[in-house]
Design a protein around this motif. Sequence first.
Motif, short mmCIF file in Angstrom:
data_model
loop_
_atom_site.label_atom_id
_atom_site.label_comp_id
_atom_site.label_asym_id
_atom_site.label_seq_id
_atom_site.Cartn_x
_atom_site.Cartn_y
_atom_site.Cartn_z
N SER A 55 0.87 -1.18 0.00
CA SER A 55 0.00 0.00 0.00
C SER A 55 0.90 1.23 0.00
N PHE A 56 0.38 2.34 -0.46
CA PHE A 56 1.18 3.56 -0.49
C PHE A 56 1.59 4.00 0.92
N PRO A 57 0.67 4.04 1.91
CA PRO A 57 1.09 4.44 3.25
C PRO A 57 2.18 3.53 3.83
N GLU A 58 2.10 2.23 3.58
CA GLU A 58 3.11 1.32 4.11
C GLU A 58 4.45 1.52 3.41
N ASP A 59 4.41 1.82 2.13
CA ASP A 59 5.66 2.06 1.40
C ASP A 59 6.32 3.36 1.86
N VAL A 60 5.52 4.40 2.08
CA VAL A 60 6.05 5.66 2.59
C VAL A 60 6.62 5.45 3.99
N ALA A 61 5.92 4.67 4.81
CA ALA A 61 6.42 4.40 6.17
C ALA A 61 7.76 3.69 6.13
N ALA A 62 7.95 2.79 5.16
CA ALA A 62 9.23 2.09 5.03
C ALA A 62 10.35 3.08 4.71
N ALA A 63 10.06 4.05 3.85
CA ALA A 63 11.06 5.07 3.52
C ALA A 63 11.36 5.96 4.72
N LYS A 64 10.33 6.37 5.43
CA LYS A 64 10.53 7.23 6.60
C LYS A 64 11.32 6.51 7.69
N ARG A 65 11.13 5.20 7.79
CA ARG A 65 11.85 4.41 8.78
C ARG A 65 13.35 4.48 8.53
N ILE A 66 13.73 4.43 7.26
CA ILE A 66 15.15 4.53 6.90
C ILE A 66 15.66 5.96 7.07
N LEU A 67 14.85 6.94 6.70
CA LEU A 67 15.27 8.33 6.86
C LEU A 67 15.53 8.66 8.33
N ALA A 68 14.76 8.08 9.23
CA ALA A 68 14.94 8.34 10.66
C ALA A 68 16.28 7.84 11.17
N LEU A 69 16.91 6.92 10.43
CA LEU A 69 18.20 6.38 10.84
C LEU A 69 19.39 7.20 10.34
N GLN A 70 19.13 8.19 9.49
CA GLN A 70 20.22 8.98 8.93
C GLN A 70 20.73 9.99 9.96
N ASP A 71 22.03 10.26 9.91
CA ASP A 71 22.65 11.12 10.93
C ASP A 71 22.84 12.57 10.46
N GLY A 72 22.21 12.93 9.35
CA GLY A 72 22.34 14.29 8.87
C GLY A 72 21.57 14.47 7.57
N PRO A 73 21.83 15.58 6.86
CA PRO A 73 21.13 15.83 5.60
C PRO A 73 21.26 14.66 4.63
N THR A 74 20.20 14.42 3.87
CA THR A 74 20.12 13.23 3.03
C THR A 74 19.55 13.59 1.67
N VAL A 75 20.10 12.97 0.62
CA VAL A 75 19.50 13.05 -0.71
C VAL A 75 18.64 11.80 -0.89
N LEU A 76 17.37 12.00 -1.21
CA LEU A 76 16.40 10.92 -1.36
C LEU A 76 16.15 10.68 -2.84
N VAL A 77 16.35 9.44 -3.27
CA VAL A 77 16.31 9.09 -4.70
C VAL A 77 15.20 8.07 -4.93
N GLY A 78 14.39 8.29 -5.96
CA GLY A 78 13.32 7.34 -6.28
C GLY A 78 13.29 7.01 -7.75
N HIS A 79 13.07 5.73 -8.04
CA HIS A 79 12.88 5.28 -9.42
C HIS A 79 11.42 4.89 -9.62
N SER A 80 10.83 5.31 -10.74
CA SER A 80 9.49 4.89 -11.14
C SER A 80 8.46 5.25 -10.07
N TYR A 81 7.71 4.26 -9.56
CA TYR A 81 6.76 4.50 -8.47
C TYR A 81 7.46 5.02 -7.22
N GLY A 82 8.75 4.72 -7.10
CA GLY A 82 9.52 5.28 -5.99
C GLY A 82 9.51 6.79 -5.98
N GLY A 83 9.28 7.41 -7.13
CA GLY A 83 9.15 8.86 -7.19
C GLY A 83 7.96 9.36 -6.40
#
Length: 257
Positions: free
Chosen positions: A71-99
């Motif tokens: 589902s879209f909310p679950e996929d976004v949550a998976a991305a946010k889960r990884i972003l929360a682990l970053q220790d500073g500014p981040t470039v977020l990259v998406g391919h296709s539906y990942g956009g």
Amino acid sequence: MRNILNRTVLSSVVASALLLTAATVSAQAAPVRNIVLVHGAFVGGAGWRPVYDILTKDGYHVTLVQEPLTSFPEDVAAAKRILALQDGPTVLVGHSYGGAIITEAGNDPHVAGLVYIAAHALDNGETEAGNGKKLPNTAHPFARTPDGFLYINPANYPADFAADLPRRQAGFEARAQMLTSASVFTANIADPAWKTKPSWYMVAKADKIISPDLERMYAARAHSHTVEIEGASHSVYESHPKQVAALIEQAARHALD
């Protein structure tokens, strides 16, 4: 004596101000070191390996999101889960539906810039399915399971999704597909991150899954720094990893400008 003291104090203040300014400029000019990669529908994160290898060799800290595609909310949550682990500014990259995922998750405060690789950059009120009708692709229709998941017919996968990959590799990927909930293609994004975050866009000029004209529309609307890759299929992130990595590194160098 007092004048000498005043001049000394003034000199110290000016020197401190200059050092602070220099430090601030240096911090602003420093490139982003964290990269998060988000895959699209029907595929997993493994396809990013060639890009991952280049970026890590160049000193970047790279993490992949493995979204469930349920589902879209679950996929976004998976991305946010990884972003929360970053220790500073981040470039977020998406391919296709990942956009679509990075357009929603990109509002996270960790995200300094967005990179779209032949990807959907939706606006509020738009869906992937709706935009695909306005600017149709040239691929075969997706197949559907009885419980509402979509996939690409393996016989069509090489030509439609991966025409510039070795046939053997495309054939394996056709049989290794992650079936994707049809619901993700009708998700709406209320607050698109590309409206407030700098973005970069790669158009795959031979893409059959997303119309190259739709990709150009997305890039122009977001005022993205844009490159176009001649002869590139929807699998451009695998077939042209050097160009993809170069665009991501450009974003990392300038996201904080």
